[in-house]
Design a protein around this motif. Structure first.
Motif, PDB file in Angstrom:
ATOM      1  N   SER A 104      -0.295  10.990  -2.529  1.00 22.43           N
ATOM      2  CA  SER A 104       0.481  10.118  -3.396  1.00 22.43           C
ATOM      3  C   SER A 104       1.878  10.082  -2.805  1.00 22.43           C
ATOM      4  CB  SER A 104       0.530  10.645  -4.833  1.00 22.43           C
ATOM      5  OG  SER A 104       1.535   9.946  -5.539  1.00 22.43           O
ATOM      6  N   ALA A 105       2.213   8.944  -2.214  1.00 19.69           N
ATOM      7  CA  ALA A 105       3.524   8.810  -1.591  1.00 19.69           C
ATOM      8  C   ALA A 105       4.609   8.892  -2.655  1.00 19.69           C
ATOM      9  CB  ALA A 105       3.624   7.490  -0.836  1.00 19.69           C
ATOM     10  N   LEU A 106       4.289   8.335  -3.821  1.00 18.64           N
ATOM     11  CA  LEU A 106       5.273   8.307  -4.893  1.00 18.64           C
ATOM     12  C   LEU A 106       5.626   9.721  -5.342  1.00 18.64           C
ATOM     13  CD1 LEU A 106       6.700   6.052  -6.542  1.00 18.64           C
ATOM     14  CD2 LEU A 106       5.017   6.503  -8.340  1.00 18.64           C
TER      15      LEU A 106
ATOM     16  N   ILE B  22       9.730  -6.254  -0.351  1.00 15.42           N
ATOM     17  CA  ILE B  22       8.759  -6.086   0.726  1.00 15.42           C
ATOM     18  C   ILE B  22       9.490  -5.751   2.024  1.00 15.42           C
ATOM     19  CG2 ILE B  22       7.032  -7.690  -0.182  1.00 15.42           C
ATOM     20  CD1 ILE B  22       8.157  -9.713   1.956  1.00 15.42           C
ATOM     21  N   THR B  23       8.738  -5.279   2.997  1.00 20.84           N
ATOM     22  CA  THR B  23       9.302  -5.058   4.313  1.00 20.84           C
ATOM     23  C   THR B  23       9.091  -6.327   5.137  1.00 20.84           C
ATOM     24  OG1 THR B  23       8.699  -2.738   4.128  1.00 20.84           O
ATOM     25  CG2 THR B  23       9.272  -3.527   6.323  1.00 20.84           C
ATOM     26  N   ILE B  24      10.138  -6.763   5.846  1.00 22.05           N
ATOM     27  CA  ILE B  24      10.020  -7.954   6.687  1.00 22.05           C
ATOM     28  C   ILE B  24       9.960  -7.552   8.164  1.00 22.05           C
ATOM     29  CG2 ILE B  24      11.228 -10.024   7.492  1.00 22.05           C
ATOM     30  CD1 ILE B  24      12.246 -10.362   4.608  1.00 22.05           C
TER      31      ILE B  24
ATOM     32  N   ASP C 274       0.810  -1.211   0.000  1.00 23.33           N
ATOM     33  CA  ASP C 274       0.000   0.000   0.000  1.00 23.33           C
ATOM     34  C   ASP C 274       0.850   1.270   0.000  1.00 23.33           C
ATOM     35  OD1 ASP C 274      -2.285  -1.409  -0.193  1.00 23.33           O
ATOM     36  OD2 ASP C 274      -3.023  -1.049   1.831  1.00 23.33           O
ATOM     37  N   GLY C 275       2.176   1.095   0.182  1.00 23.80           N
ATOM     38  CA  GLY C 275       3.065   2.236   0.017  1.00 23.80           C
ATOM     39  C   GLY C 275       3.624   2.819   1.304  1.00 23.80           C
ATOM     40  N   LYS C 276       3.681   2.020   2.363  1.00 23.40           N
ATOM     41  CA  LYS C 276       4.160   2.515   3.658  1.00 23.40           C
ATOM     42  C   LYS C 276       5.613   2.979   3.590  1.00 23.40           C
ATOM     43  CE  LYS C 276       3.006  -1.509   5.361  1.00 23.40           C
ATOM     44  NZ  LYS C 276       2.243  -1.982   4.192  1.00 23.40           N
ATOM     45  N   SER C 277       6.458   2.094   3.062  1.00 20.12           N
ATOM     46  CA  SER C 277       7.882   2.432   3.046  1.00 20.12           C
ATOM     47  C   SER C 277       8.145   3.582   2.092  1.00 20.12           C
ATOM     48  CB  SER C 277       8.701   1.204   2.645  1.00 20.12           C
ATOM     49  OG  SER C 277       8.438   0.152   3.558  1.00 20.12           O
ATOM     50  N   THR C 278       7.425   3.592   0.967  1.00 25.11           N
ATOM     51  CA  THR C 278       7.576   4.697   0.018  1.00 25.11           C
ATOM     52  C   THR C 278       7.186   6.015   0.688  1.00 25.11           C
ATOM     53  OG1 THR C 278       6.973   3.141  -1.718  1.00 25.11           O
ATOM     54  CG2 THR C 278       6.940   5.475  -2.298  1.00 25.11           C
ATOM     55  N   LEU C 279       6.128   5.967   1.482  1.00 25.64           N
ATOM     56  CA  LEU C 279       5.680   7.178   2.173  1.00 25.64           C
ATOM     57  C   LEU C 279       6.750   7.698   3.141  1.00 25.64           C
ATOM     58  CD1 LEU C 279       3.547   9.287   2.997  1.00 25.64           C
ATOM     59  CD2 LEU C 279       2.722   7.639   4.688  1.00 25.64           C
TER      60      LEU C 279
ATOM     61  N   MET D  92      -3.180   8.132  -5.016  1.00 24.49           N
ATOM     62  CA  MET D  92      -4.231   8.936  -5.631  1.00 24.49           C
ATOM     63  C   MET D  92      -3.888   9.233  -7.094  1.00 24.49           C
ATOM     64  SD  MET D  92      -6.714   9.355  -3.493  1.00 24.49           S
ATOM     65  CE  MET D  92      -7.697  10.647  -4.250  1.00 24.49           C
ATOM     66  N   ASP D  93      -2.581   9.204  -7.417  1.00 25.46           N
ATOM     67  CA  ASP D  93      -2.180   9.429  -8.812  1.00 25.46           C
ATOM     68  C   ASP D  93      -2.740   8.350  -9.738  1.00 25.46           C
ATOM     69  OD1 ASP D  93      -0.184   7.996  -7.117  1.00 25.46           O
ATOM     70  OD2 ASP D  93       0.747   7.547  -9.060  1.00 25.46           O
ATOM     71  N   LEU D  94      -3.007   7.177  -9.200  1.00 21.30           N
ATOM     72  CA  LEU D  94      -3.494   6.075 -10.044  1.00 21.30           C
ATOM     73  C   LEU D  94      -5.019   6.072 -10.194  1.00 21.30           C
ATOM     74  CD1 LEU D  94      -1.157   3.164  -8.878  1.00 21.30           C
ATOM     75  CD2 LEU D  94      -0.892   4.699 -10.842  1.00 21.30           C
TER      76      LEU D  94
ATOM     77  N   PRO E  77       5.982  -3.913   8.500  1.00 17.90           N
ATOM     78  CA  PRO E  77       5.581  -4.699   7.335  1.00 17.90           C
ATOM     79  C   PRO E  77       4.072  -4.882   7.246  1.00 17.90           C
ATOM     80  CG  PRO E  77       6.513  -6.129   9.024  1.00 17.90           C
ATOM     81  CD  PRO E  77       6.593  -4.740   9.555  1.00 17.90           C
ATOM     82  N   GLY E  78       3.574  -4.981   6.001  1.00 23.30           N
ATOM     83  CA  GLY E  78       2.145  -5.171   5.790  1.00 23.30           C
ATOM     84  C   GLY E  78       1.761  -6.633   5.679  1.00 23.30           C
ATOM     85  N   HIS E  79       2.739  -7.469   5.351  1.00 23.15           N
ATOM     86  CA  HIS E  79       2.448  -8.870   5.110  1.00 23.15           C
ATOM     87  C   HIS E  79       1.951  -9.555   6.385  1.00 23.15           C
ATOM     88  CE1 HIS E  79       2.855 -12.934   3.648  1.00 23.15           C
ATOM     89  NE2 HIS E  79       3.122 -12.453   2.457  1.00 23.15           N
TER      90      HIS E  79
END
Ligand code: GTP
Ligand code: MG
Lengths: 301, 423
Positions: B189-191, B77-79, B24-29, B154-156, B99-101
């Protein structure tokens, strides 16, 4: 600030003191690793606060690579004498003489990695069940992942993919025979926090942290001190500069910063303005992308 | 505590965590937040530029700022939790990027357990997913006082207000079943950095604050319990030196409330009473001390007190009991064993306990209680009962995050198998 509120430095201090007391209470034979750098000096200061007016109830352990700045060793000896603390020293040279560690060759040779052998041997010899270190999570991306109480298997190894959960401030120091813990009381401090705290508490530091004139040479963009056992590469030459250390480690991997800072206030301003990380000058981390993770898995600090 | 030369050192500390489903973009954020607030150093930037290239990303992958383990970079992914730090002129921040997993839920709980604020991300294309619900429920069980839902990517979705409003009302639908005091929503948009540090130019329909503005201004000092004085004794300080022959102090961190010299104190479990003689902090002595300070307290009378005991004010006692009712989040591959024995840790006290009942499990998708299937497996959240071998001095977790929390440890493997919140 409200009446019942403390600033970020006091909150970090309270957290670290809590962790150090937890170690003293949960383990039979803890030690505190001491390198003579600012982080271990701050950690030791926190330990004194945790137990005052009693003495710190564990020994310090210094792994001496034999390539230390003399100023660091003098500082260490003075501090131990003033505070009446015991400091155990173990030498990388001994591990080399016993054939357990092999000296690296070439101009970039460093004993930094060999320290792990000496460290693990010392922990076994001293029957240490917890070794506190001054590592901070903001230093490096593998450290950023580590728990306060970091479990090590019987080979002293860290398994970053399978760490124990660590909830709230309840630390689980239970372990099987032969295993031990590495504990990082100042995990949550940044380089800036450390300097601000040193300023706030008036902590004395080795002179290496302040500006001084020194003969240095430039290797791959990093200014280095030339110790007698180090060789210059063709094209490298010695020049005198105003320098200071941003971190202090083994001479072979400690980069010096060109600086005229001679007070803690100057240093704080310098740290605030800097655009590179503190380990940017450490050649040991530059060896590969996961250099730190790999060393830590093997049992490095 | 008087800090003579504090001045500009006086900053507040805010701890926040990320949560939400995989990708969902946590690390990117977090990368974006650090990048746009200029908290990334040149050599770090260079290193992630190189690493991005090596794993074949066309642009710099800001998630690599927190995804620092080799296995994380290989798998994208984040572990495990990564801790990151930054400061603005207003506050210092400690970030736990989790991590989201689902497999790594225990690491998410680790990062979230100490947070004042949780940022829960939702992918605008997918809306609320099971992991969004699980993490929201965990955040609410952990009593994280402030939750910010960021509708990301939101960009997508063409920065569509309608999409944002739809997701917001879905969240409103289930959040009424949660007990979070303060919920906010931000479309981001985190990106590209929209509404993270800088206001988005593409979403003028959104008039609220940016994420950083929220983080800088949320009021947090009310999150600590300032009412009930609780002091779990961590370590007994006895110098036995010529200078301090008879000194006997109790070292610990004040869990909640405040204490003054002269206050009447009850020692638990013995029940003996005394008064606070001094509050010592290194070479200083204090008139008053409060949570979350670490201090050493001495008492007027000689009383036998050791680690695991608790000092409280005589007119405000916790609940002393051997029977606990609690919500647990189960972390281990091995299921909870009904009538099984575990080690329990509560503040500085340790004891053994037995599971005397499983009342229900939470169905994460419906947020309803499941009383049919009572097998508590890894990542399950359940309400259980425990009988402890000795009395613990507890408060409910909703009143006190420190005296209301426990962990369970497997006696054989020594692994931490559960986090428990006392009801
Ligand atoms: N288009 C677009 N892509 C995004 C945005 N935020 C993140 N992404 C992409 O989504 C993917 C996953 O991002 P991560 O930041 O790794 O996701 P995460 O939530 O940290 O994932 P886990 O930690 O493994 O749960 C990456 O390819 C990102 O580039 C966004 O705002 N817009
Ligand atoms: Mg991530």
């Amino acid at each position: 600030m409200d009446k019942y509120q403390i600033n970020h430095l006091r909150e970090l201090e309270a957290e670290s003191i809590f962790v150090i007391r937890e170690v003293a209470a949960q383990f039979e034979n803890p030690v505190m690793l001491f390198s003579g750098g600012k982080d271990s000096i701050v950690m030791f200061h926190l330990a004194r606060k945790a137990f005052y007016p009693a003495k710190v109830p564990f020994a310090l352990l210094h792994i001496d690579t034999g390539h230390n700045f003399q100023e660091t060793l003098d500082y260490r000896d003075n501090l131990m004498e003033e505070t009446g603390t015991k400091c155990i020293v173990r030498y990388v040279q001994d591990s080399i003489d016993q054939g357990k560690a092999v000296e690296e060759k070439g101009v970039n040779a460093s004993r930094n990695k060999l320290q792990t052998v000496t460290l693990l041997d010392a922990l076994e010899e001293l029957k240490t069940d917890a070794a506190m270190g001054g590592g901070r999570r903001d230093e490096e991306k593998a450290r950023a992942k580590e728990r306060f109480f970091s479990h090590r298997d019987e080979f002293g190894q860290w398994d970053p993919k399978n760490q124990r959960p660590e909830l709230w401030n309840i630390f689980n120091g239970r372990k099987n025979m032969g295993e031990h813990f590495r504990v990082f009381p100042i995990s949550n401090w940044t380089e800036m926090d450390v300097w601000q705290y040193i300023y706030m508490e008036n902590i004395e530091l080795p002179n290496l942290y302040f500006t001084h004139k020194r003969e240095v040479f430039n290797r791959d963009g990093v200014w280095m001190f030339k110790a007698p056992f180090m060789q210059l590469k063709p094209g490298e030459e010695l020049v005198e500069k105003d320098v200071r250390c941003r971190t202090i480690g083994d001479i072979t991997c400690t980069g010096l910063t060109l600086s005229k800072a001679d007070t803690i206030e100057d240093i704080i301003q310098e740290v605030a303005a800097t655009r590179t990380t503190e380990r940017g000058g450490r050649s040991d981390d530059k060896r590969s992308e996961s250099a730190m993770e790999d060393r830590k898995k093997e049992g490095y600090f | 505590m008087s800090d003579k030369n504090s001045g500009y050192l006086d900053m507040e500390l805010l701890r926040f965590t990320t949560a939400g489903s995989v990708d969902d973009g946590k690390s990117t954020l977090i990368g974006r937040l650090l990048y746009d607030s200029k908290a990334i150093f040149e050599d770090q930037m260079e290193a992630i530029e190189k690493a991005s290239e090596r794993i074949g990303n066309e642009e710099v992958n800001l998630a690599l700022l927190t995804d620092g383990l080799r296995a994380e970079r290989e798998q994208g992914i984040t572990i495990d939790v990564a801790y990151r730090y930054f400061a603005t002129p207003k506050r210092k921040f400690i970030i736990a990027d989790t991590p989201g997993h689902i497999q790594y839920t225990r690491n998410m709980v680790t990062g979230a357990s100490t947070a004042n604020v949780a940022i829960i991300l939702v992918d605008a294309r997918h809306g609320v997913l099971e992991q969004t619900l699980r993490h929201s429920y965990i955040a609410s069980q952990l009593q994280i006082p402030h939750v910010i839902f960021c509708v990301n990517k939101m960009d997508l979705v063409d920065y569509s207000e309608e999409t944002f409003e739809k997701i917001k009302s879905d969240i409103d639908g289930f959040s009424s079943k949660l007990s979070v005091k303060d919920i906010r929503y931000v479309p981001i948009s985190a990106l590209n950095g929209d509404n993270v540090v800088d206001r988005s130019e593409k979403m003028d329909w959104y008039q609220g604050p940016t994420l950083l503005h929220l983080l800088e201004n949320i009021h947090i000092s009310s999150d600590i319990n300032h009412e009930d004085f609780r002091f779990p004794v961590q370590y007994v300080v006895r110098p036995q030196t010529a200078e301090f022959p008879d000194y006997r102090g109790y070292g610990g961190r004040i869990a909640s409330g405040a204490v003054k010299v002269g206050d009447p104190i009850t020692v638990l479990p013995s029940g003996f009473t005394s008064k606070v003689k001094t509050i010592d902090f290194f070479e200083d002595t204090l008139e008053e001390s409060f949570a979350p300070q670490s201090v050493t307290i001495t008492l007027e009378d000689e009383i036998d007190i050791s680690r695991g005991d608790m000092l409280v004010k005589s007119d405000d006692l916790p609940n002393t009991t051997q029977d606990l009712e609690l919500m647990v989040c189960w972390f281990n591959e091995r299921n909870l064993i009904p009538r099984g024995k575990y080690v329990i840790r509560h503040t500085s006290a340790e004891a053994r306990c037995m599971v005397t009942g499983v009342q229900h499990k939470m169905n994460i998708n419906t947020l309803e209680q499941n009383t049919e299937d009572l097998t508590v497996k890894m990542n399950d959240i359940a309400k259980i009962n425990l009988r402890v071998t000795k009395p613990l001095h507890i408060d409910s977790y909703s009143k006190n995050r420190i005296t209301g929390s426990v962990i369970l440890v497997d006696e054989g493997t020594n692994e931490t198998v559960a986090a428990g919140m006392i009801i």
